[in-house]
Design an enzyme around this catalytic site. Structure first.
Site, short mmCIF file in Angstrom:
data_model
loop_
_atom_site.label_atom_id
_atom_site.label_comp_id
_atom_site.label_asym_id
_atom_site.label_seq_id
_atom_site.Cartn_x
_atom_site.Cartn_y
_atom_site.Cartn_z
N LYS A 1 3.50 5.38 -7.82
CA LYS A 1 2.42 6.45 -8.08
C LYS A 1 2.81 8.05 -8.53
CE LYS A 1 -2.05 5.90 -7.04
NZ LYS A 1 -3.07 5.87 -6.40
N HIS B 1 0.81 -1.47 -0.36
CA HIS B 1 0.23 0.12 0.10
C HIS B 1 1.40 1.46 0.55
CE1 HIS B 1 -3.99 -1.87 1.50
NE2 HIS B 1 -4.47 -0.47 0.49
#
Ligand code: W6P
Length: 381
Positions: free
Chosen positions: A239, A232
């Protein structure tokens, strides 16, 4: 049937904080009856602490439809667990309890996006003051941290004693005593790559260096951890780095500077540094990246129709970074960003290198925090 007397009662007990070590030990030696007797109380304690803190939120926020929806899930789950209060753990009770926990986990799957929506509803009907924003920031951090802890306990019970199996056979429930950090980063990169390609975005390369200083006999770098938590955290940071790089150099550049990742396992910390050359971010904007209230959440969330045909595929809910930081802090780690304006950004993720030091950081309801005159006691475990 009124929950508030139970909330008053259970909020007087502090939550029990686990370490990764104690969770693994229980996975090896504990049995389902002990887990049942512990969880039917611990869940109520942890929920009650957050319910008490809600009393200090702006009353209008609590009235928003999305906030009420979230609270209705908690009321439902609270009463379901309370039902087991005086029930002896025979086989059928234990089976029912495990099923109840699976149901609770599913019921609460969308809490984060629904509370994001609740805040947007609140902003639509009120002018939110700075004091209120700070208070909501404080609460959301604690509430989501509490949720991470509860979901860890739910998963631990259902993976150890239910029908579901963990991802890898060496796992002790949700915990992997041997997480291959480079491999998890590779998985996160693959997912980001897939996401970018679907949005017709080019994907810069990553370069990974890793050093195992603590136990230099074994490379690759491994750690006792919950693999999905590392995934996560890294996915969110990666990203951001990839997106910043692409947007700085343009969609059809011949080459992009790679995102450079350095992993070092030292004696106290395992550090993951993620460096991009995406143009950086000014210091004044940097701290806002962790604010729920300044998030650039897409408008389609507000009523489910606006812009809903074209969901932004790379931009998340806007809650990605604050949540990633909570995952890092949950076992006494941290996530920090440092930026060189007009050059690039470095993210530092620190995780506890040893399972004994990785203890849950849990919010404790502490009334004095809300008075301006006294600041006695800690409001974290
Ligand atoms: C940026 C902005 C950002 C946030 C988080 C992680 C990396 C980056 N890079 O430009």
């Amino acid at each position: 049937f009124n929950l508030s007397s139970h909330i008053e009662y259970y909020s007087k007990f502090p939550p029990t904080s686990f370490t990764l070590k104690s969770l693994i030990d229980f996975a090896r030696d504990g049995d389902i009856k002990q887990s049942y007797k512990f969880l039917r109380v611990e869940l109520l304690i942890r929920w009650s602490h957050m319910r008490k803190e809600m009393e200090y939120l702006p009353p209008k926020l609590l009235e928003m439809p999305s906030f009420k929806l979230v609270n209705s899930w908690y009321d439902q789950s609270y009463s379901e667990v309370l039902e087991f209060k005086n029930t002896e753990p025979d086989a059928s009770t234990l089976r029912k309890f495990t099923e109840t926990l699976v149901g609770i986990r599913k019921r609460h799957a969308d809490v984060v996006s629904t509370l994001a929506q609740a805040y947007m509803e609140f902003e639509k009907v009120s002018l939110v003051s700075l004091i209120e924003k700070n208070r909501i920031q404080y609460f959301y951090d604690r509430f989501f941290m509490n949720r991470i802890g509860i979901r860890t306990l739910l998963y631990q019970h259902t993976l150890l004693f239910g029908d579901e199996l963990p991802e890898h056979s060496q796992q002790a429930g949700i915990i992997d005593p041997c997480v291959d950090v480079v491999a998890v980063i590779g998985d996160a990169y693959s997912t980001a790559k897939y996401l970018f390609e679907h949005a017709c975005y080019p994907v810069p390369k990553v370069e990974i260096e890793s050093y195992n200083v603590k136990d230099h006999s074994t490379n690759p770098v491994t750690i006792v951890y919950i693999p999905s938590h590392i995934y996560h955290i890294v996915f969110e940071l990666l990203k951001n780095s990839l997106r910043a790089t692409v947007e700085r150099y343009g969609l059809d550049a011949k080459e992009y500077p790679p995102v450079r990742i350095i992993i070092v396992k030292g004696h106290e910390d395992l550090t993951i540094q993620i460096n991009d050359r995406g143009g950086g971010i000014s210091r004044s904007k940097l701290s806002q990246l962790f604010h729920y209230m300044y998030s650039t959440a897409p408008k389609y969330l507000v009523d489910g129709t606006e812009n809903s045909k074209k969901k932004p595929s790379i931009a998340g809910l806007g809650y990605g970074l604050p949540i990633a930081r909570l995952y890092a802090q949950y076992f006494q780690g941290n996530l920090k960003l440092a930026s060189i304006e007009n050059y690039g950004t470095s993210a530092y993720v620190s995780l506890q290198a040893t399972a004994e030091n990785a203890s849950e950081r849990l919010p404790i309801f502490c009334k004095s925090r809300y008075s301006y005159t006294t600041k006695k006691g800690s409001d974290w475990t």
